[in-house]
Design an enzyme around this catalytic site. Sequence first.
Site, PDB file in Angstrom:
ATOM      1  CB  SER A 283     -74.251 -36.066 -12.493  1.00  0.00           C
ATOM      2  OG  SER A 283     -75.559 -36.295 -12.001  1.00  0.00           O
TER       3      SER A 283
ATOM      4  CB  CYS B 137     -68.102 -29.642 -15.731  1.00  0.00           C
ATOM      5  SG  CYS B 137     -67.964 -27.941 -16.298  1.00  0.00           S
TER       6      CYS B 137
ATOM      7  CD  GLU C 173     -74.415 -24.954 -18.931  1.00  0.00           C
ATOM      8  OE1 GLU C 173     -73.341 -24.768 -18.336  1.00  0.00           O
ATOM      9  OE2 GLU C 173     -75.276 -24.081 -19.060  1.00  0.00           O
TER      10      GLU C 173
ATOM     11  N   PRO D  37     -75.152 -27.481  -9.431  1.00  0.00           N
ATOM     12  CG  PRO D  37     -73.198 -28.107 -10.571  1.00  0.00           C
ATOM     13  CD  PRO D  37     -74.413 -27.233 -10.683  1.00  0.00           C
ATOM     14  CD1 TRP D  38     -72.501 -31.012  -5.089  1.00  0.00           C
ATOM     15  CD2 TRP D  38     -70.324 -30.528  -5.236  1.00  0.00           C
ATOM     16  NE1 TRP D  38     -71.859 -32.154  -5.496  1.00  0.00           N
ATOM     17  CE2 TRP D  38     -70.511 -31.887  -5.582  1.00  0.00           C
ATOM     18  CE3 TRP D  38     -69.026 -30.016  -5.252  1.00  0.00           C
ATOM     19  CZ2 TRP D  38     -69.457 -32.732  -5.962  1.00  0.00           C
ATOM     20  CZ3 TRP D  38     -67.974 -30.848  -5.625  1.00  0.00           C
ATOM     21  CH2 TRP D  38     -68.196 -32.183  -5.971  1.00  0.00           C
TER      22      TRP D  38
ATOM     23  N   PRO E 163     -80.044 -24.245  -5.668  1.00  0.00           N
ATOM     24  CG  PRO E 163     -79.186 -23.182  -3.754  1.00  0.00           C
ATOM     25  CD  PRO E 163     -80.430 -23.309  -4.608  1.00  0.00           C
ATOM     26  CB  SER E 164     -75.806 -28.493  -4.633  1.00  0.00           C
ATOM     27  OG  SER E 164     -75.490 -29.565  -3.772  1.00  0.00           O
TER      28      SER E 164
ATOM     29  CB  THR F   6     -79.036 -35.419 -11.935  1.00  0.00           C
ATOM     30  OG1 THR F   6     -78.345 -36.197 -10.975  1.00  0.00           O
ATOM     31  CG2 THR F   6     -80.140 -34.654 -11.240  1.00  0.00           C
TER      32      THR F   6
HETATM   33  P1  NAD Z   1     -75.976 -33.803  -9.383  1.00  0.00           P
HETATM   34  O1  NAD Z   1     -76.470 -34.146 -10.728  1.00  0.00           O
HETATM   35  O2  NAD Z   1     -75.961 -34.833  -8.324  1.00  0.00           O
HETATM   36  O3  NAD Z   1     -76.821 -32.581  -8.767  1.00  0.00           O
HETATM   37  C1  NAD Z   1     -76.980 -31.369  -9.460  1.00  0.00           C
HETATM   38  C2  NAD Z   1     -78.205 -30.657  -8.929  1.00  0.00           C
HETATM   39  O4  NAD Z   1     -79.379 -31.427  -9.220  1.00  0.00           O
HETATM   40  C3  NAD Z   1     -78.219 -30.447  -7.419  1.00  0.00           C
HETATM   41  O5  NAD Z   1     -78.804 -29.193  -7.151  1.00  0.00           O
HETATM   42  C4  NAD Z   1     -79.108 -31.575  -6.943  1.00  0.00           C
HETATM   43  O6  NAD Z   1     -79.709 -31.286  -5.697  1.00  0.00           O
HETATM   44  C5  NAD Z   1     -80.152 -31.614  -8.034  1.00  0.00           C
HETATM   45  N1  NAD Z   1     -80.868 -32.886  -8.195  1.00  0.00           N
HETATM   46  C6  NAD Z   1     -80.545 -34.099  -7.734  1.00  0.00           C
HETATM   47  N2  NAD Z   1     -81.465 -35.019  -8.145  1.00  0.00           N
HETATM   48  C7  NAD Z   1     -82.379 -34.358  -8.881  1.00  0.00           C
HETATM   49  C8  NAD Z   1     -83.547 -34.747  -9.599  1.00  0.00           C
HETATM   50  N3  NAD Z   1     -83.964 -36.016  -9.635  1.00  0.00           N
HETATM   51  N4  NAD Z   1     -84.231 -33.793 -10.274  1.00  0.00           N
HETATM   52  C9  NAD Z   1     -83.823 -32.508 -10.271  1.00  0.00           C
HETATM   53  N5  NAD Z   1     -82.720 -32.081  -9.610  1.00  0.00           N
HETATM   54  C10 NAD Z   1     -82.010 -32.993  -8.922  1.00  0.00           C
HETATM   55  O7  NAD Z   1     -74.511 -33.198  -9.609  1.00  0.00           O
HETATM   56  P2  NAD Z   1     -73.463 -32.728  -8.495  1.00  0.00           P
HETATM   57  O8  NAD Z   1     -72.866 -33.933  -7.863  1.00  0.00           O
HETATM   58  O9  NAD Z   1     -74.087 -31.694  -7.642  1.00  0.00           O
HETATM   59  O10 NAD Z   1     -72.373 -31.999  -9.421  1.00  0.00           O
HETATM   60  C11 NAD Z   1     -71.360 -32.670 -10.085  1.00  0.00           C
HETATM   61  C12 NAD Z   1     -71.683 -32.908 -11.541  1.00  0.00           C
HETATM   62  O11 NAD Z   1     -71.994 -31.663 -12.195  1.00  0.00           O
HETATM   63  C13 NAD Z   1     -70.512 -33.468 -12.309  1.00  0.00           C
HETATM   64  O12 NAD Z   1     -70.953 -34.501 -13.165  1.00  0.00           O
HETATM   65  C14 NAD Z   1     -70.026 -32.280 -13.135  1.00  0.00           C
HETATM   66  O13 NAD Z   1     -69.309 -32.620 -14.290  1.00  0.00           O
HETATM   67  C15 NAD Z   1     -71.298 -31.597 -13.446  1.00  0.00           C
HETATM   68  N6  NAD Z   1     -71.063 -30.199 -13.846  1.00  0.00           N
HETATM   69  C16 NAD Z   1     -71.233 -29.851 -15.161  1.00  0.00           C
HETATM   70  C17 NAD Z   1     -70.968 -28.543 -15.568  1.00  0.00           C
HETATM   71  C18 NAD Z   1     -71.139 -28.124 -16.995  1.00  0.00           C
HETATM   72  O14 NAD Z   1     -71.219 -26.923 -17.235  1.00  0.00           O
HETATM   73  N7  NAD Z   1     -71.176 -29.021 -17.957  1.00  0.00           N
HETATM   74  C19 NAD Z   1     -70.546 -27.599 -14.643  1.00  0.00           C
HETATM   75  C20 NAD Z   1     -70.381 -27.988 -13.320  1.00  0.00           C
HETATM   76  C21 NAD Z   1     -70.645 -29.292 -12.917  1.00  0.00           C
END
Ligand code: NAD
Length: 467
Positions: A217, A272, A238, A140-141, A166-167, A220
Amino acid sequence: MATHQPRHASVVPAERFAVLDPATGETFGEAPDQQPEELDAVVGRAHEAWINWRADPGARTTALLEAADAVEAAGADIAPLLTREQGKPLAESYEEIARTAARLRYFAGPAPQPQPITDGRPVRSEIRWRPLGPVAAIIPWNFPLQLASAKFAPALAAGNTMVLKPSPFTPLATRLLGSVVATALPEDVLTIVTGHEPLGARLASHPGIRHVTFTGSIPTGRAVAQGAAASLARVTLELGGNDAAILLEDVEVERIADRLFWAAFRNCGQVCMAVKRVYAPARLYSHVVEALAQRAKTAVVGAGLDPGTQLGPVNNAPQLARVESYTAQAVADGARAVAGGRRLDRPGYFFAPTILADVPADSPVVTEEQFGPVLPVLPYRSVDEAVEAANDTGFGLGGSVWGTDLDRAEEVADRLECGTAWINHHAELSLAQPFAGSKESGVGVAGGPWGLYGNLRPFVVHRPQEA
Ligand code: NAD
């Protein structure tokens, strides 16, 4: 000294996409908009590179140590780029770089040795840890560099190669980091791909990938696991969190208020395992709300590149819309915004640090992950009630308990249903510890030796003692 050029020409993009600065809302850069069709060639090359990379643990150690030095040497180029695209204060971008170098050095340590199995039978059996093959990483970002290195350091150390996506909100610093690290690696051992969906979906389900390691998230994560099921690749997820902080009756509010505030608001709350809900004893409730509100009102909000900024903008427009809508819903549900509660009247994605009091327990800002600079504070009457509320969620990433009697605090922390519970602080992680969410917050384990073994498979050789 590292040059920032990759040793190989990566896939030449047909198109590029715009990257915005969240402090202005305006485009400041662009990245290759790679198409899913390119992945066959990328994964194919990662597989070819794997044949040599897996063979020599000593060469891997040398390369990872060299990569760590190269990352540090390039810090002054990478950090401002990260701040521009992510929004975080410059000092925090440097922290990501330091953590990335430290993680490369941590995993550069000796490879796991063969382990004999001694169970009394007259056979000599031994586990030899083998790498898996090309690994896909999707991140994510919020912490682009830290999370990228949390993926590639253990995967490469274990003898795998990696394709990392990456995002699209933060592709640039990761691309630069990838090219810096690649100066120390053989060709195609680490490849960064950038672009929009379905690039990630196609990567997660690519038949040449043997492990998909995803951070993002919960929805996803679910889609990624479904995609990886096609090739039955190993999956590490994660995912999101909704960490509760429980303050006990003997907490010294003024003593912990700074730490608690920043555990919720660091990186503009986009962590997170940030504190996302505070439970305070009814007797201390107004004191806790006021102490946090006072810090929210005085925190220095600004562009990450401005000296003195403590809290940058929210990273992107959809995330800002989510933060706004959860806050508006909470106020409509009867909550009071004791600090903040609104967007700042300036360009960019700035939201005033917000403390919400008197929030109904079923308001989305309490039950969902807000992932932004908004913190609900809820009163409780008994510790049992607070523990029950903290655990009454599908999330299970982290939690914390705050008080003066450490034994009592630990007793309460032990009752939290999550992966990591802290006492009198929150979200501090050592590189050597396992990091694993419980319930819907994750599958698999990252961090420490567990993170390394998450990138290895046990290969067992049995032989009789005698011919
Ligand atoms: P997101 O799930 O929207 O996106 C994460 C990544 O997945 C991005 O690179 C996105 O482009 C990609 N993606 C989107 N749709 C996809 C698909 N269908 N198949 C494969 N990849 C896809 O999350 P976000 O908004 O970028 O980040 C925020 C979330 O990340 C929050 O829920 C946060 O809690 C979580 N997070 C968790 C941790 C951890 O270690 N547990 C750490 C950091 C962030």
